[in-house]
Write a protein that holds these residues in place. Sequence first.
Motif, mmCIF file in Angstrom:
data_model
loop_
_atom_site.group_PDB
_atom_site.id
_atom_site.type_symbol
_atom_site.label_atom_id
_atom_site.label_comp_id
_atom_site.label_asym_id
_atom_site.label_seq_id
_atom_site.Cartn_x
_atom_site.Cartn_y
_atom_site.Cartn_z
ATOM 1 N N LYS A 405 7.903 14.041 3.884
ATOM 2 C CA LYS A 405 8.745 14.511 3.497
ATOM 3 C C LYS A 405 10.391 13.734 4.578
ATOM 4 O O LYS A 405 11.320 13.551 4.209
ATOM 5 N N ALA A 406 9.439 13.798 5.698
ATOM 6 C CA ALA A 406 9.845 12.505 6.746
ATOM 7 C C ALA A 406 9.895 11.813 6.569
ATOM 8 O O ALA A 406 11.354 11.168 7.052
ATOM 9 N N ILE A 407 9.390 10.979 6.451
ATOM 10 C CA ILE A 407 9.436 9.587 5.989
ATOM 11 C C ILE A 407 10.285 9.198 4.520
ATOM 12 O O ILE A 407 10.583 7.993 3.773
ATOM 13 N N THR A 408 10.273 9.928 3.322
ATOM 14 C CA THR A 408 11.534 10.185 2.337
ATOM 15 C C THR A 408 12.389 9.097 1.941
ATOM 16 O O THR A 408 12.413 8.274 1.545
ATOM 17 N N PRO A 409 13.134 9.488 3.257
ATOM 18 C CA PRO A 409 15.102 8.599 3.318
ATOM 19 C C PRO A 409 14.615 7.647 3.660
ATOM 20 O O PRO A 409 15.047 6.304 2.971
ATOM 21 N N ARG A 410 13.335 6.759 4.102
ATOM 22 C CA ARG A 410 12.511 5.229 4.154
ATOM 23 C C ARG A 410 12.336 5.186 2.927
ATOM 24 O O ARG A 410 12.342 4.136 2.405
ATOM 25 N N ILE A 411 11.832 5.534 1.862
ATOM 26 C CA ILE A 411 11.156 5.312 0.639
ATOM 27 C C ILE A 411 12.333 5.577 0.013
ATOM 28 O O ILE A 411 12.080 3.447 -0.820
ATOM 29 N N THR A 412 13.249 5.912 -0.542
ATOM 30 C CA THR A 412 14.129 5.991 -1.273
ATOM 31 C C THR A 412 14.880 4.865 -0.505
ATOM 32 O O THR A 412 15.688 4.366 -1.680
ATOM 33 N N GLU A 413 15.613 4.860 0.349
ATOM 34 C CA GLU A 413 16.723 4.231 0.562
ATOM 35 C C GLU A 413 15.649 1.861 0.790
ATOM 36 O O GLU A 413 16.453 0.713 -0.525
ATOM 37 N N MET A 414 13.986 1.806 1.124
ATOM 38 C CA MET A 414 13.146 1.106 0.243
ATOM 39 C C MET A 414 13.172 0.761 -1.119
ATOM 40 O O MET A 414 13.272 -0.496 -1.560
ATOM 41 N N ARG A 415 13.433 1.973 -1.888
ATOM 42 C CA ARG A 415 13.073 1.481 -3.630
ATOM 43 C C ARG A 415 14.625 1.274 -3.779
ATOM 44 O O ARG A 415 14.342 0.378 -4.670
ATOM 45 N N GLU A 416 15.547 1.531 -3.401
ATOM 46 C CA GLU A 416 16.655 1.583 -3.980
ATOM 47 C C GLU A 416 17.005 -0.616 -3.809
ATOM 48 O O GLU A 416 17.344 -0.816 -4.526
ATOM 49 N N LEU A 418 14.488 -2.451 -3.199
ATOM 50 C CA LEU A 418 13.536 -3.521 -3.585
ATOM 51 C C LEU A 418 13.500 -3.190 -4.911
ATOM 52 O O LEU A 418 12.300 -3.321 -6.132
ATOM 53 N N LYS A 419 14.537 -2.354 -5.743
ATOM 54 C CA LYS A 419 14.035 -1.911 -7.357
ATOM 55 C C LYS A 419 14.085 -3.243 -8.169
ATOM 56 O O LYS A 419 13.688 -3.067 -9.162
ATOM 57 N N ASP A 420 14.196 -4.478 -7.796
ATOM 58 C CA ASP A 420 14.359 -5.558 -9.212
ATOM 59 C C ASP A 420 12.677 -6.412 -8.435
ATOM 60 O O ASP A 420 12.288 -7.061 -9.129
ATOM 61 N N LYS A 421 11.878 -6.102 -7.665
ATOM 62 C CA LYS A 421 11.092 -6.312 -7.111
ATOM 63 C C LYS A 421 9.571 -5.420 -6.776
ATOM 64 O O LYS A 421 9.477 -5.253 -5.970
ATOM 65 N N PRO A 422 9.326 -4.938 -7.908
ATOM 66 C CA PRO A 422 8.436 -4.103 -7.975
ATOM 67 C C PRO A 422 7.199 -4.491 -7.435
ATOM 68 O O PRO A 422 6.709 -3.564 -6.319
ATOM 69 N N GLN A 423 6.669 -5.952 -7.263
ATOM 70 C CA GLN A 423 5.462 -5.719 -6.588
ATOM 71 C C GLN A 423 6.403 -5.736 -5.472
ATOM 72 O O GLN A 423 4.740 -5.379 -3.894
ATOM 73 N N GLN A 424 7.193 -6.461 -4.440
ATOM 74 C CA GLN A 424 7.264 -5.428 -3.057
ATOM 75 C C GLN A 424 7.162 -5.002 -2.673
ATOM 76 O O GLN A 424 6.947 -4.559 -1.733
ATOM 77 N N MET A 425 8.052 -4.261 -3.617
ATOM 78 C CA MET A 425 8.200 -2.818 -3.787
ATOM 79 C C MET A 425 7.506 -2.058 -2.944
ATOM 80 O O MET A 425 6.513 -0.894 -2.396
#
Length: 567
Positions: A405-416, A418-425
Amino acid sequence: MNDIRRTILWVIFGFSLVLLWDQWQIHNGRPATFFPAPPTARTAQMQPEAAAVPAPAAVVPQAQAQIHGSERIAKAETQPAVARERVRVRTDVLQLDFDTEGGSLVRAEFLRHRDQQQPDANVVLLDESRERVYLSQTGLIAGASGGSFPTHKTVMKLVSSERELKDGSESLVVKFESPEIGGVRLIKTYTLQRGSYALDVKHEVQNVGNAAVAPQLYLQLVRDGNKLAGESAFYSTFTGPAVYTDAKKYQKVEFSDIEKGKAEFEKTSPNGYIAMVQHYFASAWLLADGLQREIFARKVDTNLYSVGMITPLEAIAPGSSRVVDARFFVGPQEENKLEALAPGLELVKDYGWLTILAKPLYWLLDKLYGLLHNWGWSIVALVVLLKIAFYWLNAKAYASMAKMKAITPRITEMRERLKDKPQQMQQEMMRIYREEKVNPMGGCLPIMVQIPVFIALYWVLLSSVEMRNAPWILWIKDLSAEDPYYILPLLMTATTMLQTALNPLPPDPVQAKMMWLMPLIFSVMFFFFPSGLVLYWLTNNILSIAQQWIINTRMGVPPQFNLPKFK
């Protein structure tokens, strides 16, 4: 971690939908789509006369010919020497009806168990009516030597019967005597004990002819294949024959398998019993260990089935007799009492494949009831003890969830980003996990380890006859029935929603909405579950929320409610 959790939840959600659809099909009289059930739920009702048709069957070749001989005997006895009558007897726990035709037990009423469909009436298990055919029958067939002997179609004479157990008396005796057939007279003696659902049954075979005879004794249960009245569409329990032997243990026999000739069970044994089982109640014939027996299960008429045993008797010389002692159980599935009657008899209380976990859970629940004298509070106490036992395992799971839960904001930002680069994500996500020392499976595995225990507890509560008519508090008068005001299911739904809100939402909006819809759909079933089961789940939810709240706070992750946006 989120991807793994979502995959697991989608699997659970999909499987729940399969189960719901399958049970809905059965409830509406159609064959099950995914898990076929016996096709007997909507078959024609049997006339009472049909119960007298079946003759014993055996798997031994030489006995097969004698089966038809027994049927010929039954048809030949159209002019009985004595009038046929019903004999009703009563103890402190049972009211039984015997038929002088065969000295058979044709009705069993339990005086301490109320019918949930008709609250003013007692539970009736054995019966011979337009709604139900369920009988206990015994008799004799010839062995290899041939001949005709008294069967369950032979009209017998009532020799002695006390119609009611008297104050101060501990037993009651009912005795029937057959006319002489084939040089043999059969005397059946039923002995009922105070407070007991087990009858001692003595079969005395007298040779009154001029030649030695070697008959075989059969004991059988005959029942229609109709499903139980009031059976829930959201959960199912087994109804049908069962066989137990030391070699193969407990073997359930589906009516549909008998219908197709595919029933599999041990056919010969020197021990064990045969039974007819349904939710909360059962009947069973028990013979002493060491007596060789042939076991059979067959269809005897339209929607009518039998399961039974045949045991050969040693040759009886003229003027001599032979006695075979048996026990007949007809009553509620009270586990402790069943264990005392015969090895393996408690297995008619069916916990399925989780018996090894369910039996100790029932033992603990029973001990708690001995202390608290209330089954509802015993359920609450048992769940509390289980949560304590699994505290550290749950703590690891919730700690892992808190880190996620604590790292969810980082994960969300990263997914947004790199959403067009699934492997890098994926690579970036694994890097974040390593840096933060987060195990993606850390929150799932500890919880999954506990799932078998809680499923086993589910079956304990669903199967325990002690829950019938057992009150908890205020409006809950019967823990085996639905909550009449749906208060417990509503509270259970609210706690499930609260538990969902405490978990981080998936970044995908569609998945986030499904995370909320799943528990709502799952909660619908609990409106139709016994209140004892709902109480168990509600208690578990409350304790889980409390533990999750405490652990999150200790880890510096303040609890917050993550609500979806349904736009």
